[in-house]
Design a protein around this motif. Sequence first.
Motif, short mmCIF file in Angstrom:
data_model
loop_
_atom_site.label_atom_id
_atom_site.label_comp_id
_atom_site.label_asym_id
_atom_site.label_seq_id
_atom_site.Cartn_x
_atom_site.Cartn_y
_atom_site.Cartn_z
N GLU A 135 37.22 39.76 40.39
CA GLU A 135 37.16 38.31 40.34
C GLU A 135 36.79 37.69 41.68
OE1 GLU A 135 40.35 36.21 38.45
OE2 GLU A 135 40.72 37.85 37.06
N VAL A 176 41.68 37.12 43.10
CA VAL A 176 41.73 36.40 41.83
C VAL A 176 41.13 35.01 41.94
CG1 VAL A 176 43.71 37.67 40.91
CG2 VAL A 176 44.09 35.62 42.28
N TYR A 177 40.54 34.56 40.83
CA TYR A 177 39.97 33.21 40.71
C TYR A 177 38.99 32.89 41.83
CZ TYR A 177 43.97 32.95 37.59
OH TYR A 177 44.89 33.22 36.62
N GLY A 178 38.31 33.90 42.34
CA GLY A 178 37.35 33.69 43.40
C GLY A 178 37.95 33.60 44.78
#
Length: 100
Positions: free
Chosen positions: A97, A70-72
């Motif tokens: 992601e 998530v979120y990179g």
Amino acid sequence: LDLVCGCLSLPHGSEVIMSALNIPDVPAILRHHGFVCVPADLDIETLSVTASSLEAALSPRTRMVLIAHVYGARSDMDVVISFARKHNLLVVEDCAEAFD
């Protein structure tokens, strides 16, 4: 994820350890297929599950680990794969992601 879950021959009530941080659709899909979601805590610095959080979420009904990057922030898949091999679990990796 829906297609993957539909192709698995896991028994109803099988537990799936998943990243505690996820989109609401993931647990909804898992529940639709009769699976029980068990969230694993994340390391606050890396947003990744840890070996200890995976062990804490494990039960005799656990059949799969679902990891969402998530979120990179990419989860340490070496930890996840090692845990899954040790306990004979399937691994599903959601890379939607992940940056890299």
